[in-house]
Design an enzyme around this catalytic site. Sequence first.
Site, mmCIF file in Angstrom:
data_model
loop_
_atom_site.group_PDB
_atom_site.id
_atom_site.type_symbol
_atom_site.label_atom_id
_atom_site.label_comp_id
_atom_site.label_asym_id
_atom_site.label_seq_id
_atom_site.Cartn_x
_atom_site.Cartn_y
_atom_site.Cartn_z
ATOM 1 N N SER A 163 32.784 -6.582 17.698
ATOM 2 C CA SER A 163 33.063 -5.889 18.837
ATOM 3 C C SER A 163 32.045 -6.094 19.827
ATOM 4 O O SER A 163 30.688 -6.276 19.189
ATOM 5 C CB SER A 163 34.743 -5.332 19.791
ATOM 6 O OG SER A 163 34.265 -5.813 20.218
ATOM 7 N N ASP A 187 33.545 -10.527 15.189
ATOM 8 C CA ASP A 187 34.550 -11.356 17.003
ATOM 9 C C ASP A 187 33.238 -10.243 17.062
ATOM 10 O O ASP A 187 33.470 -9.601 18.377
ATOM 11 C CB ASP A 187 35.720 -10.773 17.081
ATOM 12 C CG ASP A 187 35.935 -11.382 17.710
ATOM 13 O OD1 ASP A 187 35.370 -12.838 18.009
ATOM 14 O OD2 ASP A 187 36.888 -11.079 18.601
ATOM 15 N N HIS A 257 41.837 -10.800 18.853
ATOM 16 C CA HIS A 257 40.482 -9.852 18.815
ATOM 17 C C HIS A 257 40.365 -8.735 17.020
ATOM 18 O O HIS A 257 39.645 -8.867 16.453
ATOM 19 C CB HIS A 257 40.005 -9.465 19.894
ATOM 20 C CG HIS A 257 38.741 -8.150 20.298
ATOM 21 N ND1 HIS A 257 37.444 -9.613 20.061
ATOM 22 C CD2 HIS A 257 38.341 -7.174 20.786
ATOM 23 C CE1 HIS A 257 36.383 -8.761 20.818
ATOM 24 N NE2 HIS A 257 36.753 -7.685 20.603
#
Length: 456
Positions: A163, A187, A257
């Site tokens: 992330s 991601d 996510h």
Amino acid sequence: MLACTRLALLGLVLLCQGIEENSGGDSCDNFTDLNLSHCFLGTSLYVRLLLYTRVNPACGRELHHQRFPSEPLFNLSRPTAFVIHGYRPTGAPPVWIDHLVRLLAEQRDVNVIVVDWNRGAANLNYLTAVAYTREAAHNLTGFIRSMQEEGASLDSMHLIGVSLGAHLAGFVGANLKGKIGRITGLDPAGPLFTSATPDERLDPSDAMFVDVLHTDMDSFGLRGAHGHIDFYANGGADQPGCPKTIFAGKSYFVCDHQRSMFLYLCALNGTCSLTAYPCASYADFLDGRCLQCEAFKPASCPQLGYDVIQWRESLLKLGQTKAFFSTTASHPYTKLNYRVDMVTWNQYLRWGVVYIRLHSGRNVTEARIDHKLLRFEQFTSTRLLAQFDEDLPHVHKISLRINTGNVIGPRYKIRLLRIRLTPLERPQRPLMCRFDIFMEENTEVAFRPLSCDSRL
């Protein structure tokens, strides 16, 4: 804007749930364990580096930024993998840290360094955490340069960023002029990065090889392509099995996510074989237009995970590559893909969707090719992608239905001169064929597969 709104809502959900963490009490150096009070009041950046090896896969050793050569377990002649987490709105240690460290140590004899910047990432104000990524990257860059001075090689280093941590890894790579061996972005964070220029986010120039996995591009993840190869699970947005409404609570916000990490862990563990198909779009992939990988060395489609590095040479020659795959809703996530080639000879033009079932004993698995209406007309060759949730190695019967939605009027006949099923991920298995099949629309027909060299 949508992602930022969901971030704010997520903070409120977690605050209401009152998530608190347990503190460790052993002699190991553990990941910084904070709680919601720290996040609410705000934390200032402090970076800790925790070393794990095959000797101590479950017990971290904190490395001092300047005195690290004195740590006996830290062998600079070994490759080093850095694990970099992202935004921590509750201060909780990531649930996946221990699992990822262990699996990385199992891949090869490496130093695994967890970059613990929880003090800094743990802020209810996401903008504060974003601002700290540059400073944390500067800190980590200094440590890597010190390693280099002690004899470590930059091209043997692998940064795995999750992330917001993916962009942090990119900043480190840019600071080191792209000479880091590899960066993996799981991601990469989208909020505040959607309009960023390449030097403001992760991009292919940040390392000698950059691989990226996308699972939540319509919310917390970043759209587009940002590596030498970008993997898009289920198109890179909504993931199967994740809730679709806010009534599911925290899972609604984080499931898509987090799926990037669970897919990566599954690939590292060897329980998932996630083959991806280079293609211009997910729609083209589902249409069966991108099912060959002869241009790659090795001559097979790339697979998500640690070993994608073996396709590096081909990917660098081809430039930025997008690769797509579909998954099931739960572990082990793997779908089995068949290329289906049909030649139709029906008198009347029909439009419909296709359902194929494979039978092996009492076991049955079904593929629904219903993402769009397909055209069936006289002497037309049609290629389809059929994706099955289960792998049935010994198929003794195939059922086929072409559903046109026609509920009134006569049922038209559809004639297949040939149907051929090619298992894409199991090349050692024989192709399955059948010739000259007559069927009615909306009616299932079953047949025994034959060798593709046979005729009725």
